[in-house]
Design an enzyme around this catalytic site. Structure first.
Site, short mmCIF file in Angstrom:
data_model
loop_
_atom_site.label_atom_id
_atom_site.label_comp_id
_atom_site.label_asym_id
_atom_site.label_seq_id
_atom_site.Cartn_x
_atom_site.Cartn_y
_atom_site.Cartn_z
N HIS A 1 7.27 36.86 -18.70
CA HIS A 1 8.26 37.87 -18.29
C HIS A 1 9.35 37.30 -17.36
O HIS A 1 10.55 37.49 -17.60
CB HIS A 1 7.57 39.03 -17.57
CG HIS A 1 6.42 39.61 -18.33
ND1 HIS A 1 6.37 39.67 -19.70
CD2 HIS A 1 5.24 40.15 -17.90
CE1 HIS A 1 5.24 40.25 -20.08
NE2 HIS A 1 4.53 40.53 -19.01
N LYS B 1 6.13 49.33 -6.88
CA LYS B 1 6.42 48.79 -8.21
C LYS B 1 7.94 48.61 -8.31
O LYS B 1 8.69 49.58 -8.13
CB LYS B 1 5.92 49.78 -9.26
CG LYS B 1 6.37 49.47 -10.67
CD LYS B 1 5.26 48.86 -11.48
CE LYS B 1 5.72 48.53 -12.88
NZ LYS B 1 5.01 47.44 -13.48
N ASP C 1 0.17 35.07 -16.00
CA ASP C 1 0.30 36.48 -16.38
C ASP C 1 1.76 36.97 -16.36
O ASP C 1 2.15 37.77 -17.19
CB ASP C 1 -0.54 37.32 -15.42
CG ASP C 1 -0.68 38.76 -15.87
OD1 ASP C 1 -0.99 38.96 -17.05
OD2 ASP C 1 -0.48 39.68 -15.04
N LYS D 1 0.61 41.31 -7.20
CA LYS D 1 -0.10 42.59 -7.31
C LYS D 1 -0.33 43.11 -5.88
O LYS D 1 -0.39 42.34 -4.93
CB LYS D 1 -1.47 42.37 -7.96
CG LYS D 1 -1.37 41.76 -9.35
CD LYS D 1 -1.71 42.74 -10.43
CE LYS D 1 -1.64 42.14 -11.80
NZ LYS D 1 -1.04 43.04 -12.79
C1 BG6 Z 1 1.56 42.45 -18.35
C2 BG6 Z 1 0.62 41.81 -17.38
O1 BG6 Z 1 2.05 41.52 -19.28
O2 BG6 Z 1 2.67 42.99 -17.64
C3 BG6 Z 1 0.15 42.80 -16.35
O3 BG6 Z 1 -0.50 41.29 -18.08
C4 BG6 Z 1 1.33 43.45 -15.66
O4 BG6 Z 1 -0.69 42.20 -15.38
C5 BG6 Z 1 2.31 43.99 -16.70
O5 BG6 Z 1 0.85 44.51 -14.87
C6 BG6 Z 1 3.59 44.46 -16.04
O6 BG6 Z 1 4.36 45.11 -17.01
P1 BG6 Z 1 5.38 46.26 -16.60
O7 BG6 Z 1 6.07 46.61 -17.86
O8 BG6 Z 1 4.55 47.37 -16.04
O9 BG6 Z 1 6.27 45.65 -15.57
#
Ligand code: BG6
Length: 534
Positions: free
Chosen positions: A283, A388, A278, A383
């Site tokens: 990312h 955040k 994920d 998570k």
């Molecule tokens: C998504 C994931 O690609 O990115 C999610 O599937 C995650 O699980 C999200 O929460 C996080 O993105 P951002 O932009 O909120 O950091």
């Protein structure tokens, strides 16, 4: 240039600008530079789902507000949920009105935007929908002057990607007989791109049967974030950075993508994904590539993407025999977030009561090249962590010689550069400075750049940037097939070993609201280092 569609022109005339007077005219001029010249129809597969209402349509609406949609433009939503144009529009209006991504909802803009939205109820795996789509697209070319150009978007479950692409090819929606040289068809493929190396390769192969590589836009929304693009600007628009951006000055790099939310309603998806698939394969690896890449010769898609792929190639293979030394997995149990009790992962909807899916992972990577030899890159994501926070910490080496007199007030910490991807977007640098007063005592101070203070505006959302780039035909911020496969290749030993030992995990191993399992701290302390928690 095709004839103008008056309805979109009205909308353009009504577009708001955050600035006035002279600044307004220059902002308008700049915006029109970025407005795609070529018209197009935007087809969203899976248009009744979350991604469409939460991200895609708010992004298109924001583009409409800035005059950045092509003059000839229409959206066709395609999904199995029964809806017609009217109910689709009403449903989206609610979402856009309440979207945190939309700063101000303007009825006048919406009224011009709404007629561009259309809907087809159809199955991705059956021919009828694609025949209907072909007809609707021809109507769109007439009614909205879409110019025969198509931008497709797979906002569905990944299991449907193959069928969608195959049907687009089979029903002449990519390379139809009457297509002119100037007309284009592109496809944006959402993540996850495959489940592992084998499935990613298969998916690449089957998409390549219908689309050429330059028509495929594999999206990773992190690449659309201003702060992520700014990594390139920061590194290569400042001559003081490049000389120190290497193994001689940098001790290690930490990349954290922490989330306070749990899996929410995405248990079904997450059970088959886990944190590695994920967050890491896409990312976090993108962030590694941007921090570690060599300077590209030009700011074009090939140079930038070649250099990013080189980073993936240089990552030392993870040794499955010594996984414990470099990787940690975790799963949250019940805990407390902001004073409220929250359930553990195994108690979430659509999650197995004995699930072995990781909701946290930490990984130490080594990049085996001249610039980065012996500099560890520590990555973590999870998570239900306390907050955040996505940030990159570049920890520089300690000073080689301490000539200040030792005293209890001496704190000569190594310099630390933090790129705050989100929230509180910005960059800070920790420095040692003389503490005012008698004697030569050193304290830590911080130089800080904050986007909101420097620019006073909110950056465009990632999807706005990426959709606009796809309309312009600029793939720089999208993933190329080789880079996606290379990223899977790096993770493969870990994915294989973790899935082969699913029964041996001691999950849950961190309470919700904490910074992950103790083993993740041990991963750092073994190396004499510690995570920076924002
Ligand atoms: C998504 C994931 O690609 O990115 C999610 O599937 C995650 O699980 C999200 O929460 C996080 O993105 P951002 O932009 O909120 O950091």
């Amino acid at each position: 240039m095709l004839p103008m569609d008056t309805s979109t022109e009205d909308q353009i005339a009504a577009a708001p600008h955050a600035v006035t007077g002279e600044a307004e005219s220059s902002a308008t001029a700049a915006a029109s530079l970025l407005r795609p010249e070529q018209h197009c129809a935007f087809v969203i597969f899976g248009a009744s789902g979350d991604l469409t209402s939460r991200k895609l349509i708010p992004a298109l609406y924001n583009l409409a507000c800035q005059n950045l949609l092509p003059r000839g433009f229409a959206v066709i939503g395609f999904a199995v949920t029964e809806m017609d144009d009217e109910s689709f529009r009403n449903h989206l209006r609610e979402w856009v009105m309440n979207s945190p991504e939309v700063i101000v909802f303007r009825t006048d803009i919406w009224e011009n935007f709404e007629p561009l939205l259309h809907y087809i109820t159809a199955d991705f795996e059956k021919p009828e929908g694609f025949k209907k789509l072909g007809k609707r697209l021809e109507e769109m070319d007439k009614d909205h002057q879409c110019g025969g150009n198509r931008l497709y978007y797979t906002a569905t479950l990944p299991a449907f990607y193959n069928a969608i692409v195959e049907n687009l090819g089979k029903y002449g929606l990519v390379r139809h007989a009457s297509k002119t040289e100037d007309e284009w068809a592109r496809i944006i493929i959402e993540k996850p791109f495959g489940q592992d190396l084998t499935t990613a390769r298969q998916l690449n192969e089957s998409i390549h049967e219908v689309f050429h590589e330059e028509e495929i836009y594999r999206i990773d929304h992190y690449l659309g974030k201003e702060t992520v693009q700014n990594i390139i600007a920061f590194r290569f628009a400042n001559s003081i950075m490049e000389p120190i951006w290497n193994r001689y000055y940098i001790d290690h790099v930490q990349i954290t993508a922490a989330e306070s939310l749990g899996v929410e309603h995405r248990g079904k998806y997450y059970e088959n994904a886990g944190t590695l698939r994920d967050m890491f394969q896409n990312h976090l690896f993108q962030l590694v590539a941007l921090v570690a890449m060599e300077p590209p010769v030009r700011n074009d898609s090939q140079s930038v993407r070649d250099h990013k792929a080189d980073v993936m190639k240089a990552i030392l293979p993870i040794d499955p025999e010594n996984l414990g030394d470099v990787a940690v997995r975790g799963q949250y149990g019940p805990g407390t977030m902001m004073g409220a009790a929250v359930p553990g992962y195994r108690q979430e909807a659509d999650v197995a009561p004995n699930s072995a899916t990781e909701t946290y992972a930490a990984l130490k990577l080594m990049i085996d090249n001249w610039r980065w030899a012996d500099v560890p890159f520590y990555l973590r994501s999870g998570k239900r962590l306390p907050k955040k926070l996505t940030e990159i910490v570049v920890q520089f080496k300690r000073i080689p010689h301490m000539f200040f007199q030792a005293s209890t007030q001496d704190h000569i910490e190594p310099n630390q550069l933090t790129i705050r991807v989100q929230p509180d977007e910005g960059i800070s640098l920790k420095l040692g400075a003389k503490l005012p007063g008698p004697g030569m005592n050193i304290s830590q101070v911080q130089m800080n750049f904050s986007y909101s203070q420097a620019y006073g505006t909110l950056p465009a959302t990632a999807y706005e940037t990426l959709l606009l780039d796809a309309m312009h035909g600029d793939p720089t911020l999208f993933n190329r097939s080789d880079a996606v496969e290379l990223a899977w290749q790096v993770l493969e030993p870990l994915l294989d070993t973790w899935s082969a030992t699913r029964n041996y995990t001691n999950f849950p191993n961190y309470p919700a609201g904490t910074w992950g399992p103790p083993a993740a701290d041990a991963l750092m302390t073994r190396d004499g280092r510690a995570w920076k928690n924002g």
